[in-house]
Design an enzyme around this catalytic site. Structure first.
Site: not given
Ligand code: THU
Length: 163
Positions: A62, A64, A73, A75, A112, A115
């Protein structure tokens, strides 16, 4: 009135040690990718590793951003990298793992909705299921034999085409 229903199933393993060598390797790659996530805001680190049908493994984590919705994310970082570098090559499997020092994760994390939609489109395009390996930190692993299981009634591109 007609009632329709879906049945979803997944297999639970008590440890990555129960997985095949190739699944173990994918889990390891996801764990490795998780370490370099850029997640200073949530401090929730996620790693993903996917295997293409040509044998290539692509990882993502991920990313941010201070303007929160601009991040992505793990994925989707991995899946979009795969589709841009190897367009049209089917994804066989994807392993996903999370880690955080903020609280204890008691079970594997699940992707999520956005994704799931993105994974489901590539699955649909290839016409082959993407095995999804959700790797927990307490040892347990959940394996879902296709993203269609995670997203019944996905939105399909065909619905955008004019008749
Ligand atoms: N996140 C992912 O990378 N993948 C997931 O399946 C769930 C959430 C990340 C998004 C954000 O950077 C952090 O996790 C918190 O939501």
């Amino acid at each position: 009135m007609i009632q329709h229903s879906f049945q979803v199933s997944y297999n639970e393993y008590s440890s990555v040690e129960e997985l095949s060598d190739s699944d173990k390797l994918l889990a390891e790659k996801a764990r490795e990718a998780c370490k370099s996530a850029y997640a200073p805001y949530s401090r929730f680190h996620v790693g993903a590793a996917l295997k293409l049908e040509n044998g290539v493994v692509i990882t993502g984590n991920n990313q941010e951003n201070s303007a929160y919705p601009s991040g992505l994310c793990a994925e989707r970082v991995a899946v979009f990298a795969a589709s841009s570098q190897y367009p049209g090559v089917a994804i066989e499997s994807i392993a996903i793992i999370a880690s955080t020092e903020v609280f204890k994760l008691s079970q594997p994390i699940t992707p999520c909705g956005s994704c799931r939609q993105v994974l489901a489109e590539y699955e649909h395009l290839a016409g082959k299921p993407i095995r999804t390996l959700l790797i927990g930190n307490n040892g347990s692993v959940w394996i879902i034999e296709g993203v269609n299981q995670l997203l019944p009634m996905m939105f399909e591109g065909a619905q955008l085409k004019k008749s």
